[in-house]
Scaffold this active site. Structure first.
Site, PDB file in Angstrom:
ATOM      1  N   GLY A  12       9.658 108.309  36.735  1.00  0.00           N
ATOM      2  CA  GLY A  12       9.203 108.027  35.381  1.00  0.00           C
ATOM      3  C   GLY A  12       9.914 106.857  34.737  1.00  0.00           C
ATOM      4  N   GLU A 166      14.031 102.360  25.863  1.00  0.00           N
ATOM      5  CA  GLU A 166      12.822 101.728  26.380  1.00  0.00           C
ATOM      6  C   GLU A 166      12.612 100.380  25.702  1.00  0.00           C
ATOM      7  OE1 GLU A 166       9.491 104.416  26.637  1.00  0.00           O
ATOM      8  OE2 GLU A 166      10.833 105.998  27.333  1.00  0.00           O
ATOM      9  N   CYS A 273      12.537 111.004  23.211  1.00  0.00           N
ATOM     10  CA  CYS A 273      13.887 111.593  23.274  1.00  0.00           C
ATOM     11  C   CYS A 273      14.436 112.152  21.967  1.00  0.00           C
ATOM     12  CB  CYS A 273      14.857 110.546  23.806  1.00  0.00           C
ATOM     13  SG  CYS A 273      14.512 110.118  25.510  1.00  0.00           S
ATOM     14  N   ARG A 439       6.968  98.399   9.517  1.00  0.00           N
ATOM     15  CA  ARG A 439       8.116  97.878  10.269  1.00  0.00           C
ATOM     16  C   ARG A 439       8.833  96.732   9.565  1.00  0.00           C
ATOM     17  NH1 ARG A 439       9.790 101.072  14.451  1.00  0.00           N
ATOM     18  NH2 ARG A 439       8.027 102.028  15.477  1.00  0.00           N
TER      19      ARG A 439
HETATM   20  N1  LIG Z   1      12.469 107.792  28.523  1.00  0.00           N
HETATM   21  C1  LIG Z   1      13.685 107.405  28.229  1.00  0.00           C
HETATM   22  O1  LIG Z   1      13.910 106.344  27.669  1.00  0.00           O
HETATM   23  C2  LIG Z   1      14.868 108.276  28.588  1.00  0.00           C
HETATM   24  C3  LIG Z   1      16.154 107.737  28.447  1.00  0.00           C
HETATM   25  C4  LIG Z   1      17.255 108.540  28.782  1.00  0.00           C
HETATM   26  C5  LIG Z   1      17.054 109.822  29.260  1.00  0.00           C
HETATM   27  N2  LIG Z   1      15.798 110.307  29.385  1.00  0.00           N
HETATM   28  C6  LIG Z   1      15.643 111.649  29.975  1.00  0.00           C
HETATM   29  O2  LIG Z   1      15.306 111.470  31.360  1.00  0.00           O
HETATM   30  C7  LIG Z   1      14.412 112.497  31.804  1.00  0.00           C
HETATM   31  C8  LIG Z   1      13.154 111.872  32.372  1.00  0.00           C
HETATM   32  O3  LIG Z   1      12.487 111.178  31.342  1.00  0.00           O
HETATM   33  P1  LIG Z   1      11.289 110.163  31.641  1.00  0.00           P
HETATM   34  O4  LIG Z   1      10.987 109.502  30.363  1.00  0.00           O
HETATM   35  O5  LIG Z   1      11.622 109.369  32.853  1.00  0.00           O
HETATM   36  O6  LIG Z   1      10.132 111.210  32.017  1.00  0.00           O
HETATM   37  P2  LIG Z   1       8.719 110.891  32.686  1.00  0.00           P
HETATM   38  O7  LIG Z   1       7.800 111.967  32.241  1.00  0.00           O
HETATM   39  O8  LIG Z   1       8.366 109.461  32.486  1.00  0.00           O
HETATM   40  O9  LIG Z   1       8.993 111.069  34.260  1.00  0.00           O
HETATM   41  C9  LIG Z   1       9.282 112.294  34.872  1.00  0.00           C
HETATM   42  C10 LIG Z   1       8.621 112.321  36.255  1.00  0.00           C
HETATM   43  O10 LIG Z   1       9.060 113.487  36.940  1.00  0.00           O
HETATM   44  C11 LIG Z   1       7.993 113.953  37.757  1.00  0.00           C
HETATM   45  N3  LIG Z   1       8.228 115.352  38.126  1.00  0.00           N
HETATM   46  C12 LIG Z   1       8.235 116.448  37.322  1.00  0.00           C
HETATM   47  N4  LIG Z   1       8.538 117.545  38.047  1.00  0.00           N
HETATM   48  C13 LIG Z   1       8.722 117.141  39.312  1.00  0.00           C
HETATM   49  C14 LIG Z   1       9.070 117.820  40.520  1.00  0.00           C
HETATM   50  N5  LIG Z   1       9.311 119.145  40.538  1.00  0.00           N
HETATM   51  N6  LIG Z   1       9.173 117.103  41.677  1.00  0.00           N
HETATM   52  C15 LIG Z   1       8.934 115.769  41.655  1.00  0.00           C
HETATM   53  N7  LIG Z   1       8.622 115.068  40.552  1.00  0.00           N
HETATM   54  C16 LIG Z   1       8.519 115.744  39.383  1.00  0.00           C
HETATM   55  C17 LIG Z   1       6.767 113.749  36.885  1.00  0.00           C
HETATM   56  O11 LIG Z   1       5.586 113.726  37.660  1.00  0.00           O
HETATM   57  C18 LIG Z   1       7.095 112.393  36.219  1.00  0.00           C
HETATM   58  O12 LIG Z   1       6.539 111.303  36.928  1.00  0.00           O
HETATM   59  C19 LIG Z   1      14.199 113.389  30.590  1.00  0.00           C
HETATM   60  O13 LIG Z   1      15.109 114.453  30.654  1.00  0.00           O
HETATM   61  C20 LIG Z   1      14.521 112.483  29.418  1.00  0.00           C
HETATM   62  O14 LIG Z   1      14.966 113.211  28.303  1.00  0.00           O
HETATM   63  C21 LIG Z   1      14.710 109.566  29.085  1.00  0.00           C
HETATM   64  O1  LIG Z   2      16.963 100.894  13.359  1.00  0.00           O
HETATM   65  C1  LIG Z   2      16.091 101.503  13.977  1.00  0.00           C
HETATM   66  C2  LIG Z   2      16.142 101.699  15.378  1.00  0.00           C
HETATM   67  C3  LIG Z   2      15.123 102.415  16.002  1.00  0.00           C
HETATM   68  N1  LIG Z   2      14.067 102.901  15.279  1.00  0.00           N
HETATM   69  C4  LIG Z   2      13.005 103.679  15.949  1.00  0.00           C
HETATM   70  O2  LIG Z   2      13.608 104.738  16.663  1.00  0.00           O
HETATM   71  C5  LIG Z   2      12.836 105.072  17.809  1.00  0.00           C
HETATM   72  C6  LIG Z   2      13.695 105.077  19.053  1.00  0.00           C
HETATM   73  O3  LIG Z   2      14.139 103.763  19.349  1.00  0.00           O
HETATM   74  P1  LIG Z   2      15.203 103.442  20.487  1.00  0.00           P
HETATM   75  O4  LIG Z   2      16.362 104.326  20.342  1.00  0.00           O
HETATM   76  O5  LIG Z   2      15.447 102.000  20.469  1.00  0.00           O
HETATM   77  O6  LIG Z   2      14.379 103.767  21.824  1.00  0.00           O
HETATM   78  P2  LIG Z   2      14.422 104.999  22.868  1.00  0.00           P
HETATM   79  O7  LIG Z   2      13.840 104.490  24.123  1.00  0.00           O
HETATM   80  O8  LIG Z   2      13.843 106.215  22.243  1.00  0.00           O
HETATM   81  O9  LIG Z   2      15.987 105.220  23.157  1.00  0.00           O
HETATM   82  C7  LIG Z   2      16.724 106.322  22.624  1.00  0.00           C
HETATM   83  O10 LIG Z   2      16.513 107.475  23.399  1.00  0.00           O
HETATM   84  C8  LIG Z   2      16.865 107.314  24.797  1.00  0.00           C
HETATM   85  C9  LIG Z   2      16.452 108.575  25.493  1.00  0.00           C
HETATM   86  O11 LIG Z   2      17.388 109.590  25.415  1.00  0.00           O
HETATM   87  C10 LIG Z   2      18.352 107.009  24.892  1.00  0.00           C
HETATM   88  O12 LIG Z   2      18.714 106.862  26.264  1.00  0.00           O
HETATM   89  C11 LIG Z   2      18.671 105.738  24.113  1.00  0.00           C
HETATM   90  O13 LIG Z   2      20.068 105.484  24.155  1.00  0.00           O
HETATM   91  C12 LIG Z   2      18.205 105.920  22.669  1.00  0.00           C
HETATM   92  O14 LIG Z   2      18.393 104.709  21.934  1.00  0.00           O
HETATM   93  C13 LIG Z   2      11.712 104.025  17.862  1.00  0.00           C
HETATM   94  O15 LIG Z   2      10.536 104.569  17.315  1.00  0.00           O
HETATM   95  C14 LIG Z   2      12.239 102.898  17.003  1.00  0.00           C
HETATM   96  O16 LIG Z   2      11.220 102.130  16.444  1.00  0.00           O
HETATM   97  C15 LIG Z   2      14.017 102.707  13.907  1.00  0.00           C
HETATM   98  O17 LIG Z   2      13.084 103.155  13.242  1.00  0.00           O
HETATM   99  N2  LIG Z   2      15.025 101.995  13.293  1.00  0.00           N
END
Ligand SMILES: NC(=O)c1ccc[n+]([C@@H]2O[C@H](COP(=O)([O-])OP(=O)(O)OC[C@H]3O[C@@H](n4cnc5c(N)ncnc54)[C@H](O)[C@@H]3O)[C@@H](O)[C@H]2O)c1
Ligand SMILES: O=c1ccn([C@@H]2O[C@H](COP(=O)(O)OP(=O)(O)O[C@H]3O[C@H](CO)[C@@H](O)[C@H](O)[C@H]3O)[C@@H](O)[C@H]2O)c(=O)[nH]1
Length: 459
Positions: A12, A166, A273, A439
């Site tokens: 993911g 992201e 998140c 924004r």
């Molecule tokens: N998205 C972010 O920016 C972000 C940042 C930091 C941490 N996280 C954390 O990381 C984790 C993953 O988030 P994500 O955004 O990558 O999720 P996502 O939904 O984009 O990806 C997860 C993937 O895992 C796969 N999956 C689920 N169960 C499975 C299984 N049993 N075997 C194989 N594949 C399986 C799904 O098909 C999916 O493609 C979450 O716990 C999230 O909170 C996310």
């Molecule tokens: O001053 C700000 C900063 C962010 N946002 C909003 O907050 C949300 C989250 O933004 P951002 O934190 O930049 O993106 P994420 O990808 O959700 O990242 C957060 O969530 C991730 C998943 O856990 C963590 O890994 C990161 O450290 C944490 O920043 C978005 O809707 C932004 O538009 C605001 O409204 N004002």
């Protein structure tokens, strides 16, 4: 343990970019990302790099450089687990939608399935790394599953939460503020530290116990989201007092104890998140009967919901208390710029509210697919899919989306919105022409000069 092969379960937004960077920086390690979703894996393997399932600036180049050399995407989960010495669990951990803890707790069923899968398949010792965001003490559950099902294989469990945001994932991965590794076994911790050590300075690789590591991830997100709710709360006060939230943010941000980042007032935070992790934190606090702690953090979410709601309420009241039959142009659907991710995006909720008031919404987003927008809206279950399709249209051209609109809502801070021909947009809109800038990306004076009725957040 010397690591030659890594397997990451979950391709993911975290698994894909994180493993791509690990593969780039460790050309001698073979990295295989496995997933149960065959379409997702096929998209990661697509020759056409614009079809990768995750859009992140810089990611396609890294995938092009490593894919087929030491980075592989596969649906063969068992094979990936069997071959690797180190396995990352990077699956989704959404808020539970059923049963105990519904709407609050993290749903750990996917993580548990991974643990059981590893236990079933593993024939040699493994280091299992929690990459997913997990409630504090989850490692205990994973350990229990692995040790009870896994025969005489030795498992070490590490917590290695991911802090990338992201839209800046590649940059964040290449230059992380810190890498956090929690664990019991020094050997396992150092095996993982060595992998990051190929590009992250050792003093930025923090070693802690497992529980501190798990809790630090939830805490970091809670603190970040709290800053946004704090400035958003002040933005409402600004709107009643002629203070300007941008000026207030600058003034307080220059205090080095507060710092300037994450003080942009907005339509409210979205993304997969913040809400999920704070709800989880609140749930955990309540489960230990810590009501004051739970209530404190819950307020961050309550304020965020209020911010989204008051934005659409303000649109309706400004548009003479009715948007029924009026076309509203919506710029942006992603939860922030430079991503195609829409999870928990404020745009979904604002659209739903406007459709309840019988508005017609015309959306443009440079990266989000039309089908995704309808999926998001239909998921709310407010009205039938047919009604949603009749009331919301999706456009590939912003000018087409904005033609004949009564008002524009700016939901995502995409850079391209700033450089549009706003005179041309004014000319093709109904008058008076309103802009609601969720924004704060446009210049009020310039917009007023063209003739727009312009309102933004906290001014
Ligand atoms: N998205 C972010 O920016 C972000 C940042 C930091 C941490 N996280 C954390 O990381 C984790 C993953 O988030 P994500 O955004 O990558 O999720 P996502 O939904 O984009 O990806 C997860 C993937 O895992 C796969 N999956 C689920 N169960 C499975 C299984 N049993 N075997 C194989 N594949 C399986 C799904 O098909 C999916 O493609 C979450 O716990 C999230 O909170 C996310
Ligand atoms: O001053 C700000 C900063 C962010 N946002 C909003 O907050 C949300 C989250 O933004 P951002 O934190 O930049 O993106 P994420 O990808 O959700 O990242 C957060 O969530 C991730 C998943 O856990 C963590 O890994 C990161 O450290 C944490 O920043 C978005 O809707 C932004 O538009 C605001 O409204 N004002």
């Amino acid at each position: 343990m010397k690591i030659n092969k890594i397997c990451c379960i979950g391709a993911g937004y975290v698994g894909g970019p994180t493993m791509a960077v690990i593969a780039k920086m460790n050309p001698n390690i073979q990295v295989t990302i496995v997933d149960i979703n065959p379409e997702r894996i096929a998209a990661w393997n697509d020759e056409d790099l614009s079809k990768l399932p995750v859009y992140e600036p810089g990611l396609a180049d890294i995938v092009a450089e490593t894919r087929g050399k030491n980075l592989f995407f596969s649906t063969e989960i068992d094979k990936g687990i069997d071959e690797a010495e180190m396995i990352f669990i990077s699956v989704n951990t959404p808020t539970k939608t059923y049963g105990k803890g519904k709407g609050m707790a993290a749903d750990l069923k996917y993580v548990e399935l991974c643990a059981r899968n590893i236990a079933d398949v593993a024939k040699s010792d493994k280091i299992v790394v929690e990459k997913s965001t997990l409630p504090v003490r989850t490692a205990q559950a994973i350990k229990s599953i692995l040790h009870n099902v896994g025969g005489d294989v030795n498992f070490q469990i590490l917590s290695n939460p991911e802090f990338l945001a992201e839209g800046t994932a590649v940059e964040d991965l290449l230059k992380p503020d810190r890498v956090l590794i929690g664990g019991e076994s020094e050997g396992a911790i150092e095996s993982l530290a060595k992998i990051y050590g190929s590009w992250v300075p050792d003093n930025q690789i923090l070693r802690t116990n497992v529980w501190s590591s798990e809790l630090s991830k939830l805490t970091a997100n809670a603190f970040l989201a709290q800053r946004i709710s704090s400035i958003n709360a002040i933005s409402e006060l600004c709107e009643h007092t002629e203070a300007d939230v941008t000026e207030v943010a600058r003034a307080i941000g220059m205090d080095s104890r507060i710092g300037p980042k994450f003080l942009n007032a907005s339509i409210g935070f979205g993304g997969s998140c913040f809400q999920k992790d704070i709800l989880n934190l609140v749930y955990i606090a309540r489960s230990y009967n810590l009501q004051a702690v739970a209530d404190y953090w819950e307020q961050v979410i309550i304020l965020n919901d209020h911010q989204k709601r008051r934005f659409s309420d303000k649109m309706i009241s400004t548009l003479y208390n009715t948007v029924s039959g009026k076309k509203i142009g919506m710029l942006g659907w992603a939860f922030k710029k430079d991503t195609n991710d829409t999870r928990e995006s404020a745009a979904i909720y604002v659209t739903d509210h406007l459709l309840n008031e019988q508005a017609e919404v015309a959306v443009y987003d440079p990266k989000v697919r039309k089908s995704q927008m309808y999926t998001d809206l239909n998921y709310l279950n407010t009205r039938s899919e047919e009604e949603n399709e009749a009331l919301m249209t999706v456009h590939n051209d912003p000018y087409e989306a904005l033609k004949d609109t009564h008002a524009i809502a700016i939901m995502t801070e995409w850079d391209e919105f700033k450089s549009y021909d706003w005179q041309k947009i004014y000319d093709i809109m109904k008058k008076p022409a309103f802009i609601f800038d969720g924004r704060n990306i446009l210049d009020k004076k310039e917009m007023n000069k063209i003739g727009f009725e312009y309102s933004s957040i906290g001014k």
